[in-house]
Design an enzyme around this catalytic site. Structure first.
Site, short mmCIF file in Angstrom:
data_model
loop_
_atom_site.label_atom_id
_atom_site.label_comp_id
_atom_site.label_asym_id
_atom_site.label_seq_id
_atom_site.Cartn_x
_atom_site.Cartn_y
_atom_site.Cartn_z
N TYR A 155 0.83 -1.21 0.00
CA TYR A 155 0.00 0.00 0.00
C TYR A 155 0.86 1.26 0.00
O TYR A 155 0.64 2.18 -0.79
CB TYR A 155 -0.91 -0.03 1.23
N LYS A 159 1.15 4.19 -2.83
CA LYS A 159 0.78 5.59 -2.53
C LYS A 159 1.98 6.53 -2.70
O LYS A 159 1.80 7.70 -3.05
CB LYS A 159 0.21 5.68 -1.11
P1 NAP Z 1 -13.41 2.56 0.72
O1 NAP Z 1 -14.46 3.03 1.67
O2 NAP Z 1 -12.91 1.16 0.85
O3 NAP Z 1 -13.96 2.79 -0.78
C1 NAP Z 1 -13.18 2.42 -1.87
C2 NAP Z 1 -13.90 2.75 -3.14
O4 NAP Z 1 -13.06 2.35 -4.24
C3 NAP Z 1 -15.22 2.01 -3.30
O5 NAP Z 1 -16.14 2.85 -3.95
C4 NAP Z 1 -14.84 0.83 -4.22
O6 NAP Z 1 -15.91 0.40 -5.05
C5 NAP Z 1 -13.81 1.49 -5.10
N1 NAP Z 1 -12.90 0.53 -5.73
C6 NAP Z 1 -12.12 -0.40 -5.15
N2 NAP Z 1 -11.43 -1.08 -6.08
C7 NAP Z 1 -11.78 -0.54 -7.29
C8 NAP Z 1 -11.42 -0.79 -8.64
N3 NAP Z 1 -10.54 -1.76 -8.96
N4 NAP Z 1 -11.99 -0.06 -9.61
C9 NAP Z 1 -12.88 0.91 -9.31
N5 NAP Z 1 -13.28 1.20 -8.06
C10 NAP Z 1 -12.73 0.47 -7.06
O7 NAP Z 1 -12.11 3.49 0.79
P2 NAP Z 1 -11.89 4.96 1.42
O8 NAP Z 1 -11.50 4.79 2.84
O9 NAP Z 1 -13.04 5.83 1.08
O10 NAP Z 1 -10.59 5.42 0.62
C11 NAP Z 1 -10.66 6.15 -0.60
C12 NAP Z 1 -9.24 6.52 -1.02
O11 NAP Z 1 -8.60 7.25 0.03
C13 NAP Z 1 -8.35 5.31 -1.28
O12 NAP Z 1 -7.47 5.57 -2.34
C14 NAP Z 1 -7.57 5.18 0.02
O13 NAP Z 1 -6.33 4.52 -0.17
C15 NAP Z 1 -7.38 6.64 0.38
N6 NAP Z 1 -7.11 6.87 1.80
C16 NAP Z 1 -8.03 6.52 2.75
C17 NAP Z 1 -7.74 6.77 4.09
C18 NAP Z 1 -8.72 6.42 5.20
O14 NAP Z 1 -8.39 6.61 6.37
N7 NAP Z 1 -9.93 5.96 4.87
C19 NAP Z 1 -6.52 7.35 4.45
C20 NAP Z 1 -5.62 7.68 3.46
C21 NAP Z 1 -5.93 7.44 2.12
P3 NAP Z 1 -16.87 -0.85 -4.65
O15 NAP Z 1 -17.65 -0.40 -3.44
O16 NAP Z 1 -17.74 -1.06 -5.82
O17 NAP Z 1 -15.96 -2.00 -4.33
#
Ligand code: NAP
Length: 248
Positions: A155, A159
């Site tokens: 990961y 990133k």
């Molecule tokens: P999340 O709730 O797990 O949602 C992920 C989203 O990405 C979902 O809509 C999922 O769609 C979609 N997705 C996954 N694989 C995919 C693919 N191959 N093609 C198209 N769509 C795909 O994640 P989140 O926490 O909102 O995170 C969003 C972004 O922020 C990510 O890049 C994550 O690494 C980054 N981030 C998050 C955090 C945190 O604390 N949450 C911190 C730093 C960075 P489905 O529902 O259809 O599977």
């Protein structure tokens, strides 16, 4: 209405941060095409929510890790909405384990969904943005990409790769007024973190200078800024949205 008249693609907006970005974009007057991969029902509900107050939004099934899917997505979005002004590469996954136990598959899938997706989608929107001589590309990285994290080699590498990609795209395309920036969220509280042990989560909050986890809105607000003309002199940067977790 900071995004009035702009057409945006947001990958992975069936839930979490992507959904909030899509909501904020709609609230600021943008038209939003968003993607999902495994949650068609949630995506339908998001589409209904985004369009309920007269906004224009459409969900597309598209695997961000697949080059051809990105090409097809952009064709469909151009057919539906005519152009693309903003791309948010938000889709991302984790598959955490110590390097000693990490399989090749775990490495490949995380790097493909998180990093190769940025290449796929950016390539796919490029011709349209070059023709328009404008565009804003926003890549969602993570503080883990800035400083690394034990148990997340796949990961954090994906990133960190996003940050190098972002800077290179900014340097290549600046002369055409296409901007490219990254956002590095810290600990963002979503439905996922609600399932964790409350004491553990409180422990994380206590280490953050602002003494709270971030919200999806905190990340979405930064996206609105970078998507809008308010940031027209900002490119090649990483905006850490992390409550002061990292200060470099
Ligand atoms: P999340 O709730 O797990 O949602 C992920 C989203 O990405 C979902 O809509 C999922 O769609 C979609 N997705 C996954 N694989 C995919 C693919 N191959 N093609 C198209 N769509 C795909 O994640 P989140 O926490 O909102 O995170 C969003 C972004 O922020 C990510 O890049 C994550 O690494 C980054 N981030 C998050 C955090 C945190 O604390 N949450 C911190 C730093 C960075 P489905 O529902 O259809 O599977």
């Amino acid at each position: 209405m900071l995004l009035e008249g702009k057409i945006a693609i947001v990958t992975g907006a069936s839930r979490g941060i992507g959904k909030e970005i899509a909501k904020s974009f709609i609230a600021q007057g943008a038209t939003v095409a968003f993607t999902y991969i495994s949650s068609p029902e949630e995506a339908k509900a998001v589409e209904e929510e985004l369009t309920a107050k007269g906004g224009t939004a459409r969900g597309f099934w598209s695997d961000a890790a697949k080059f051809d899917d990105a090409e097809n997505l952009v064709k469909s979005v151009l057919q539906a909405f005519g152009t693309i002004d903003v791309l948010v590469n938000n889709a991302g996954i984790t598959d955490d384990t110590l390097l000693m136990r990490m399989s090749e598959d775990q490495w490949d899938r995380v790097v493909d969904v998180n990093l190769k997706s940025c290449f796929n989608l950016t390539k796919a929107v490029l011709r349209t943005m070059l023709k328009a001589r404008s565009g804003s590309i926003i890549n969602i990285s993570s503080v883990v990409g800035v400083q690394g994290n034990a148990g997340q080699a796949n990961y954090s590498a994906s990133k960190a790769g996003i940050l190098g990609f972002t800077k290179s795209v900014a340097l290549e395309l600046g002369s055409r007024s296409i901007r490219c920036n990254a956002i590095a969220p810290g600990f963002i509280e979503t439905e996922m973190t609600e399932k964790l042990d409350p004491a553990t989560v409180q422990g994380w909050r206590d280490t953050i200078p602002l003494k709270r986890g971030g919200t999806p809105e905190d990340v979405a607000n930064a996206c609105v800024f970078l998507a809008s003309d308010m940031s027209s002199y900002v490119t090649g940067q990483t905006l850490n949205v992390c409550g002061g977790m990292i200060t470099a």
